[in-house]
Enzyme design. Structure first.
Site, short mmCIF file in Angstrom:
data_model
loop_
_atom_site.label_atom_id
_atom_site.label_comp_id
_atom_site.label_asym_id
_atom_site.label_seq_id
_atom_site.Cartn_x
_atom_site.Cartn_y
_atom_site.Cartn_z
N ASP A 209 0.88 -1.17 0.00
CA ASP A 209 0.00 0.00 0.00
C ASP A 209 0.91 1.23 0.00
OD1 ASP A 209 -1.48 2.19 0.71
OD2 ASP A 209 -2.60 1.20 2.32
N GLN A 212 0.88 6.36 1.18
CA GLN A 212 1.66 7.38 1.89
C GLN A 212 3.14 7.38 1.51
OE1 GLN A 212 0.19 9.67 3.42
NE2 GLN A 212 -1.81 8.76 3.74
N1 PLP Z 1 -3.77 3.44 2.67
C1 PLP Z 1 -3.23 4.39 3.43
C2 PLP Z 1 -1.96 4.11 4.16
C3 PLP Z 1 -3.83 5.65 3.52
O1 PLP Z 1 -3.29 6.60 4.26
C4 PLP Z 1 -5.03 5.87 2.81
C5 PLP Z 1 -5.74 7.17 2.91
O2 PLP Z 1 -5.55 7.91 3.84
C6 PLP Z 1 -5.54 4.85 2.02
C7 PLP Z 1 -4.89 3.64 1.97
C8 PLP Z 1 -6.80 5.02 1.23
O3 PLP Z 1 -6.63 5.98 0.26
P1 PLP Z 1 -7.88 6.41 -0.66
O4 PLP Z 1 -8.93 6.89 0.31
O5 PLP Z 1 -7.34 7.49 -1.50
O6 PLP Z 1 -8.31 5.20 -1.37
#
Ligand code: PLP
Length: 417
Positions: A209, A212
């Site tokens: 993921d 960030q």
């Molecule tokens: N993963 C992490 C570590 C995040 O900080 C976020 C959003 O804050 C997400 C996933 C999800 O991102 P999105 O809402 O743009 O799909």
């Protein structure tokens, strides 16, 4: 302690701040904005806003289908954005860059397409205790449907992934290890390359993921040898509504389509279809064209400044902020030391709820976030319902951290703590 005015950074902050129109505004009369919520979403530079504006004013058309000038221009701009993203993450081919709506959709795509086709009842998925809900719930849904087992790498007191626990859990032979590159709560930057190599040795596919990490430092998918990488445009100076899934070609090719409709097919007859090739197989329907073009402009913008310089700037900012926050009595910061984290600081103040901290800071123009930040299990682990979170990006200054600290002192005055 040196004040914010005498700290040094590799970035020309005056010039950068000038690129972001919103940073010039006052949030109430006489109170200028201090935006410390980039982990939720970043601000957008003029270059991105203008690229989208230009597309709508000059080249708006649907892509891939038309043979008129506008359709050709729109298609070229959309595909050029894909190539920019490819170079930005060092992907071998732009065919491995799939546009999604955001990180969440990119992870769901892998769960539904790869997960449904490759996993079976009883298989194990390894996650971690520091995941955003986006990298938990898609796997829970899949687990419920096909009977998967789930395990979680534990987080230490200081907000690191427990590496011996990780190695023990790899012995259980997970089929997938899905984890965050950088925590959106405690800012921990996980040793992704090493962990991916260990996951591979144990026979697992690795999903990272990058929501960030991609916006904040150089992420090279080939060097990491990662199987899937997910990230969002809106956290990296781009617009909302556009995200990316990168995948290794051999995995993507085996995966069935996630959504059906126009563009993702090569041929449709009454009763059957033949899927298109990569990446179109996973891009059903009219995509977010202007948003992809905006993301391409964001990639140009960040590359022009340099990801290493951005990372270095955030590193000195977070170090300074941690030093300044350590001066404040009865304030507890979660997470590791500055050398192991990016520009995210979550804290609690004894006797004051995080929402009250955030509300009072807002009176002083300081925008932070309060809550569980879509990471409830991590907050449960730390036995707290909510934290206040300040996060930094390339446009933040040391003086803004001084404003944060001053505003926190006002919270203390108000609550008498
Ligand atoms: N993963 C992490 C570590 C995040 O900080 C976020 C959003 O804050 C997400 C996933 C999800 O991102 P999105 O809402 O743009 O799909």
């Amino acid at each position: 302690m040196m004040t914010g005015q005498v700290q040094s950074t590799p970035l020309n902050l005056e010039k950068i701040r000038d690129d972001f129109p919103v940073l010039r505004r006052q949030v109430r009369p006489g109170v200028s904005l201090v935006y410390l919520d980039s982990t939720a979403t970043s601000q957008k530079p003029t270059m991105v806003i203008e690229a989208m504006d230009r597309y709508y004013r000059q080249s708006n058309a649907n892509i891939h289908r038309g043979i008129h000038v506008l359709a050709e221009e729109a298609t070229a701009a959309y595909e050029e954005a894909r190539e920019k993203v490819q170079k930005f993450i060092h992907a071998p081919s732009s065919r491995q860059v799939i546009f999604t709506r955001n990180t969440t959709e990119a992870i769901n795509l892998v769960a539904y397409s790869w997960g449904f086709s490759q996993l079976k009842s009883g298989d194990l998925i390894l996650l971690t205790e520091m995941e955003h809900h986006s990298n938990l719930v898609p796997w829970y849904l899949l687990a419920e449907r096909i009977g998967l087992r789930l395990e979680f790498v534990s987080v230490t007191e200081d907000g690191l992934l427990d590496q011996s626990d990780f190695e023990r859990k790899l012995e259980l032979k997970p089929k997938l290890f899905a984890f965050t590159h950088m925590s959106n709560v405690v800012g921990t930057i996980n040793p992704a390359k090493d962990m991916i190599a260990k996951a591979h040795q144990a026979g697992a596919v690795a999903l990272l993921d990058g929501a960030q990490s991609v916006p904040h430092f150089c992420v090279n998918v080939q060097e990491l040898d990662v199987d899937f990488l997910a990230f969002s445009g809106h956290k990296m100076c781009g617009p909302t509504g556009i995200g990316v899934l990168y995948g290794k070609k051999e995995l993507l090719e085996k995966m069935p389509p996630f959504l059906g409709g126009g563009d993702m097919i090569k041929r449709v007859t009454l009763g059957s279809f033949k899927p298109n090739e990569l990446p179109y197989k996973f891009e059903a329907g009219t995509p977010a064209i202007a948003e992809a073009i905006g993301l391409g402009a964001a990639v140009d913008y960040l590359s022009g400044i340099g990801m290493d310089a951005i990372a270095q700037h955030e590193h000195v900012l977070v170090r300074y902020a941690l030093e300044r926050l350590a001066e404040i009595p009865n304030l507890r910061v979660f997470g590791p030391s500055a050398d192991k984290k990016g520009g995210v600081i979550s804290f609690v103040m004894s006797g004051v709820h995080a929402h009250d901290v955030s509300q009072i800071l807002d009176q002083y123009g300081v925008a932070i976030r309060a809550g569980h930040h879509c990471a409830m299990p991590l907050h449960e682990k730390f036995q707290i319902p909510a934290t206040a979170r300040a996060s930094f990006y390339l446009y933040n200054t040391f003086e803004e951290i001084d404003r944060l600290v001053e505003a926190i002192y006002r919270v203390k005055d108000i609550f008498g703590v």
